[in-house]
Design a protein around this motif. Structure first.
Motif, PDB file in Angstrom:
ATOM      1  N   ASN B 219      -6.538   7.230  54.519  1.00 39.85           N
ATOM      2  CA  ASN B 219      -6.389   8.571  55.069  1.00 39.85           C
ATOM      3  C   ASN B 219      -6.861   9.539  54.262  1.00 39.85           C
ATOM      4  O   ASN B 219      -6.158  10.246  53.599  1.00 39.85           O
ATOM      5  N   PHE B 220      -8.210   9.677  54.036  1.00 44.40           N
ATOM      6  CA  PHE B 220      -8.695  10.476  53.200  1.00 44.40           C
ATOM      7  C   PHE B 220      -8.543  11.804  53.664  1.00 44.40           C
ATOM      8  O   PHE B 220      -8.693  12.892  52.801  1.00 44.40           O
ATOM      9  N   GLU B 221      -8.375  12.240  55.001  1.00 42.47           N
ATOM     10  CA  GLU B 221      -8.236  13.577  55.351  1.00 42.47           C
ATOM     11  C   GLU B 221      -6.977  13.861  54.803  1.00 42.47           C
ATOM     12  O   GLU B 221      -6.743  15.230  54.836  1.00 42.47           O
ATOM     13  N   ASN B 222      -5.850  13.060  54.340  1.00 46.85           N
ATOM     14  CA  ASN B 222      -4.697  13.731  54.115  1.00 46.85           C
ATOM     15  C   ASN B 222      -4.641  14.222  52.409  1.00 46.85           C
ATOM     16  O   ASN B 222      -3.785  14.597  52.074  1.00 46.85           O
ATOM     17  N   ILE B 223      -5.640  13.575  51.703  1.00 44.99           N
ATOM     18  CA  ILE B 223      -5.511  13.694  50.364  1.00 44.99           C
ATOM     19  C   ILE B 223      -5.762  15.234  50.031  1.00 44.99           C
ATOM     20  O   ILE B 223      -6.747  15.852  50.603  1.00 44.99           O
ATOM     21  N   PRO B 224      -5.086  15.860  49.124  1.00 48.28           N
ATOM     22  CA  PRO B 224      -5.036  17.170  48.650  1.00 48.28           C
ATOM     23  C   PRO B 224      -6.295  17.484  47.991  1.00 48.28           C
ATOM     24  O   PRO B 224      -7.112  16.538  47.511  1.00 48.28           O
ATOM     25  N   LEU B 277     -19.160   2.491  39.093  1.00 48.50           N
ATOM     26  CA  LEU B 277     -19.851   1.443  39.598  1.00 48.50           C
ATOM     27  C   LEU B 277     -19.179   1.166  41.186  1.00 48.50           C
ATOM     28  O   LEU B 277     -19.998   0.746  42.112  1.00 48.50           O
ATOM     29  N   PHE B 278     -18.017   1.563  41.655  1.00 50.54           N
ATOM     30  CA  PHE B 278     -17.653   1.457  43.033  1.00 50.54           C
ATOM     31  C   PHE B 278     -18.431   2.543  43.668  1.00 50.54           C
ATOM     32  O   PHE B 278     -18.852   2.229  45.010  1.00 50.54           O
ATOM     33  N   ASN B 279     -18.821   3.436  43.117  1.00 53.00           N
ATOM     34  CA  ASN B 279     -19.575   4.532  43.884  1.00 53.00           C
ATOM     35  C   ASN B 279     -21.004   4.108  44.365  1.00 53.00           C
ATOM     36  O   ASN B 279     -21.393   4.189  45.632  1.00 53.00           O
ATOM     37  N   LEU B 280     -21.479   3.231  43.632  1.00 54.28           N
ATOM     38  CA  LEU B 280     -22.676   2.708  43.617  1.00 54.28           C
ATOM     39  C   LEU B 280     -22.828   1.522  44.600  1.00 54.28           C
ATOM     40  O   LEU B 280     -23.440   1.533  45.605  1.00 54.28           O
ATOM     41  N   TRP B 281     -21.735   0.790  44.750  1.00 55.08           N
ATOM     42  CA  TRP B 281     -21.371  -0.125  45.717  1.00 55.08           C
ATOM     43  C   TRP B 281     -21.298   0.326  47.053  1.00 55.08           C
ATOM     44  O   TRP B 281     -21.850   0.018  47.869  1.00 55.08           O
ATOM     45  N   GLY B 282     -20.439   1.365  46.929  1.00 52.45           N
ATOM     46  CA  GLY B 282     -19.956   1.933  48.224  1.00 52.45           C
ATOM     47  C   GLY B 282     -19.649   1.127  49.593  1.00 52.45           C
ATOM     48  O   GLY B 282     -19.976   1.731  50.496  1.00 52.45           O
ATOM     49  N   ALA B 285     -14.556   3.635  52.210  1.00 53.94           N
ATOM     50  CA  ALA B 285     -14.407   5.128  51.817  1.00 53.94           C
ATOM     51  C   ALA B 285     -13.652   5.190  50.289  1.00 53.94           C
ATOM     52  O   ALA B 285     -14.041   5.997  49.676  1.00 53.94           O
ATOM     53  N   TYR B 286     -12.688   4.204  50.084  1.00 56.27           N
ATOM     54  CA  TYR B 286     -12.188   4.317  48.866  1.00 56.27           C
ATOM     55  C   TYR B 286     -13.034   4.267  47.665  1.00 56.27           C
ATOM     56  O   TYR B 286     -13.005   4.841  46.638  1.00 56.27           O
ATOM     57  N   MET B 287     -14.108   3.062  47.765  1.00 59.27           N
ATOM     58  CA  MET B 287     -15.199   3.042  46.856  1.00 59.27           C
ATOM     59  C   MET B 287     -16.226   4.293  46.938  1.00 59.27           C
ATOM     60  O   MET B 287     -16.701   4.462  45.621  1.00 59.27           O
ATOM     61  N   ASP B 288     -16.248   5.074  47.854  1.00 63.26           N
ATOM     62  CA  ASP B 288     -17.031   6.244  47.828  1.00 63.26           C
ATOM     63  C   ASP B 288     -16.203   7.391  47.330  1.00 63.26           C
ATOM     64  O   ASP B 288     -17.218   8.350  46.909  1.00 63.26           O
ATOM     65  N   MET B 289     -15.058   7.363  47.199  1.00 64.46           N
ATOM     66  CA  MET B 289     -14.362   8.300  46.491  1.00 64.46           C
ATOM     67  C   MET B 289     -14.975   8.725  45.140  1.00 64.46           C
ATOM     68  O   MET B 289     -14.935   7.839  44.227  1.00 64.46           O
TER      69      MET B 289
END
Lengths: 446, 378
Positions: B219-224, B277-282, B285-289
């Motif tokens: 639920n990334f739209e809920n994250i402040p 590393l997660f951003n690179l993996w992507g 959505a959580y990895m892209d955070m």
């Protein structure tokens, strides 16, 4: 060679000795067998005997050729024993005759190693030469890989050796020449970088190394570790400038002349200065009308490693300093919470780090209760060895001989841990622990 | 002050060994040494000692925790009123939170210190200060509505199983405060996780999920906004939300040298590396955070500053501290992103590395030993 010691701590105290020397003739002198690690004294005299300077008093049961002699001529007034009949003090009342045993003046360069050792042993000068590991009196049969002389003392309020040796260049060089005959290795004379002492800088037959940095840069253990660390099975010998002078005088004058210059220091001394006296002098005449009215602790040596004596006590065999500080046997209301400007701390949780140049009047209070070790990574900052101090201490506490050996116990002595003990917020008696470990290793290895 | 001293001196003979009230010796001793530094003097070794003792060292940690505690109290009240749609003043919110949190703190201290005193009495030790810090840490890691009996059980578990069975403060393997939290987390998950427990007496309609919980389910739209999360006006455990004030506490710990900068730095680096590393993996959505979100989400900051730096359970060698911290950050993010059962990876990462810290030290020290042996042969 120049070596910069980076890790350490200078504790600045009140009562530094003024650089003037006064001569005092004490009436009473004593040799304290407890000053010598691992020595089991066998008496050669009894109360009432007359002795001359250099007359034997006792020898070591385990190494009979090592004997201890009277520093002055006079009468044995008391042989003081403590619990379990441990020999504490052999007291000598000095006479005015200044009689001495004759050992014969000689140039050490003309003598063989054997003849030199014999002279040193017979005169009772030999015990000034000590060895690492264990800090016991050197074994005449050994050939040490090197001999170390620390020409400066970096501990709090320490005596200034530049002043002490001033004018005794000939005796000092004679002493060095003697030592040169005792080792096939190097003699390291370790001076501080800013020394101006001609006696030290003009010394021959030695390697002069310059040291800078905070205490314990003047400790022999630090210097050995930085120059030529001790591996298992190796032995080095060490001594201090006044000891070298005593050796030099033996060969120059042919007699035992254990003249010592003592720095009388500490916040409770009214006029701190240097005194010229003889080995083992009673402390009383030095303190007479010269101390505050507070309840005091008198220390033969420095505040970190010295021995507690009372005001009828005697200056230790290896000490060139006496420190007098207040006792701290008082309760202090919320003393742990409110940082008092009177207290010194290594840590930034108190406020003394904001006034680095202030000189303190510290007392003997533990400033807390004994706890298990909690804080880590602090001992390393005042312990300039490539050794893990906390791990070594813990290995000693559980009598793990292999671990002690692996972690480097041969390279250290209790005095090297004095600063760790000072800064330890758990108030552990670290020096006593290290001594216990060294004693255990000595027994295991012999 | 003199009067207090007099009272203590009057009581003292009765609680000494052989006295009528010998069983209160440790309790008396704890109170006496709290009020007065003892008159004990040095007997062996160094004649002078540093002005700082364990009490003072521990006090600094509590001092560093106070800002987060006060903020936490305010935030508890604020979220409560917000969920009900009521208007409130700052003091209303603080007072509400204060009344919620204070009982938890009291229960923790009473149970914990009581047990400490009993153990000290049995062992003939002085009462150790370690629990002063643990007792403050435990409430701050809990949700505001936690039943008090659970707090009591968890504290008892942490003190007895987490610490005293190993020999007390200084001997424990696991961080006591985290042991308490982990105990509750596994024994009473309904009260320790989900999106119902983080706001005190929440109105049903209001979403009470922590940002970490939202991130886990996507639920990334809920994250402040990052700013809100940094300041800490988000649901979560009482003390964990405000990265800003935790940073303030971190500064106190670092300036005074009580907390290890090596551990703190490497923990942050570890988290950023794993997050990067997660951003690179992507893959999702959580990895892209953005990787830095991990630093302001959930209990990361609180754990890194106040738990990972606990000197007893961390690596004790300086080199080991870098490895220890790095792996905490690294594993915490790994658990967060990969493990659907545990939204918060920090607690488990620290406990995990607590267990491995002695192993890390072993290899660091082994290297030193090898060096010494090599020198001997040369």
């Amino acid at each position: 060679m120049t070596i910069k010691i980076k890790r350490g701590l200078d504790i600045k105290l009140q009562g530094e000795a003024e650089k003037t020397v006064e001569e005092i003739k004490a009436k009473s002198y004593a040799i304290k067998p407890t000053d010598f690690i691992g020595v089991f004294p066998k008496l050669l005299i009894k109360e009432g005997d007359k002795v001359k300077a250099g007359s034997p008093l006792f020898f070591d049961k385990y190494r009979e050729n090592i004997q201890f002699t009277a520093p002055v001529s006079g009468t044995i007034t008391e042989i003081k024993r403590g619990a379990k009949r441990v020999l504490l003090e052999i007291k000598i009342e000095a006479d005015e005759k200044n009689l001495h045993e004759e050992f014969g003046a000689a140039n050490p360069n003309d003598l063989s190693r054997k003849e030199i050792i014999e002279k040193l042993l017979k005169s009772g000068v030999w015990p000034f030469i000590r060895q690492r590991p264990y800090s016991t009196i050197a074994n005449p049969g050994n050939d040490p890989k090197a001999i170390f002389i620390s020409a400066f003392d970096s501990s709090p309020l320490a005596a200034d050796n530049d002043l002490i040796v001033h004018g005794y260049g000939e005796e000092f060089q004679l002493g060095l020449d003697t030592l040169k005959k005792l080792t096939s290795g190097t003699i390291h004379l370790n001076v501080k970088t800013d020394t101006s002492s001609k006696v030290f800088l003009n010394s021959k037959n030695v390697q002069i190394n310059e040291f800078s940095g905070p205490h314990p840069s003047g400790n022999i253990g630090t210097q050995i570790h930085s120059l030529d660390p001790i591996n298992k099975g190796e032995i080095v010998w060490y001594l201090y400038p006044q000891d070298v002078l005593t050796i030099g005088r033996l060969f120059k004058e042919g007699k035992l002349n254990p003249q010592r210059t003592i720095a009388l220091t500490g916040s409770e001394v009214l006029r701190p200065k240097y005194f010229k006296t003889k080995l083992g002098a009673a402390i009383e005449p030095f303190l007479e009308n010269n101390t505050s009215d507070e309840k005091k602790r008198i220390i033969s040596g420095d505040v970190l490693t010295g021995t507690k004596i009372d005001n009828t006590g005697y200056i230790g065999f290896y000490d060139s300093q006496v420190t007098v500080i207040p006792e701290g046997d008082k309760h202090e209301f919320f003393g742990w919470l409110f940082p008092s400007p009177k207290k010194h701390s290594y840590y930034r949780t108190a406020l003394s780090w904001l006034t680095p140049n202030k000189k303190y009047r510290l007392n003997t209070n533990l400033n807390g209760g004994e706890r298990a070790f909690v804080v880590t990574g602090e001992f390393e900052k005042v312990f300039p060895f490539d050794i893990y101090p906390l791990q070594l201490i813990k290995a000693i506490m559980i009598d793990d001989i292999d671990a002690m050996e692996n972690l480097g116990i041969y390279e250290v002595d209790e005095e090297d841990f004095a600063l760790c003990e000072y800064i330890d917020p758990s108030k552990t008696e670290i020096q006593a622990i290290v001594r216990k470990g060294l004693d255990l290793m000595r027994k295991e290895m012999s | 002050m003199k009067a207090i001293r007099k009272i203590l001196d009057n009581i003292k003979p009765h609680v000494q060994k052989g006295g009528k009230f010998e069983m209160f010796h440790s309790a008396f001793d704890a109170v006496e040494t709290l009020l007065f530094v003892p008159d004990h003097v040095t007997t062996k070794g160094s004649h002078i000692r540093d002005g700082v003792d364990m009490k003072r060292t521990m006090t600094v940690v509590i001092l560093a925790l106070l800002p987060t505690l006060i903020f936490g109290m305010w935030n508890v009240g604020r979220l409560h009123f917000l969920s009900h749609g009521e208007t409130f003043e700052i003091m209303d919110a603080f007072w509400y939170g204060f009344l919620k949190v204070l009982p938890i703190i009291i229960v923790t201290y009473v149970v914990g210190l009581g047990l400490e005193i009993i153990f000290a009495q049995q062992r003939g030790h002085e009462v150790n200060e370690g629990f002063l810090v643990s007792g403050m840490l435990i409430p701050l890691t809990l949700p505001p509505d936690i039943p008090l009996w659970m707090v009591a059980i968890a504290t008892a578990f942490a003190v007895i199983i987490g610490k005293e069975v190993f020999g007390g403060t200084g001997m424990n393997i696991l961080n006591p405060a985290l042991t308490a939290r982990a105990f509750l987390f596994f024994a009473y998950p309904a009260d320790m996780s989900g999106d119902k427990v983080w706001i005190s007496e929440k109105a049903d309609a209001f979403s009470g999920a922590t940002p970490l919980g939202d991130a886990l389910v996507g639920n990334f739209e809920n994250i402040p906004s990052p700013m809100e999360m940094f300041i800490g006006t988000i649901p979560g455990s009482i003390g964990e939300t405000s990265t800003l004030l935790i940073t303030f506490g971190a500064i106190i710990l670092l300036v005074t040298g009580v907390g290890s900068w090596r551990i703190l730095l490497s923990t942050v680096v570890g988290a950023l590396v794993m997050g990067g590393l997660f951003n690179l993996w992507g893959e999702n959505a959580y990895m892209d955070m953005p990787a830095y979100y991990h630093l302001i989400l959930g209990g990361f900051a609180f754990g890194a500053v106040f738990m990972a730096t606990d000197p007893v359970t961390a690596s004790q060698t300086n080199r080991g501290k870098y490895i220890y911290g790095f792996l905490i950050g690294f594993i915490a993010v790994l658990i967060r992103v990969f493990n659907p059962a545990y939204p918060e990876g920090m607690m488990l990462a620290i406990l995990f590395m607590n267990v491995f810290a002695p192993l890390i030290d072993h290899y660091v020290i082994e290297a030193n030993i090898k060096k010494r042996l090599k020198r001997a042969k040369a």
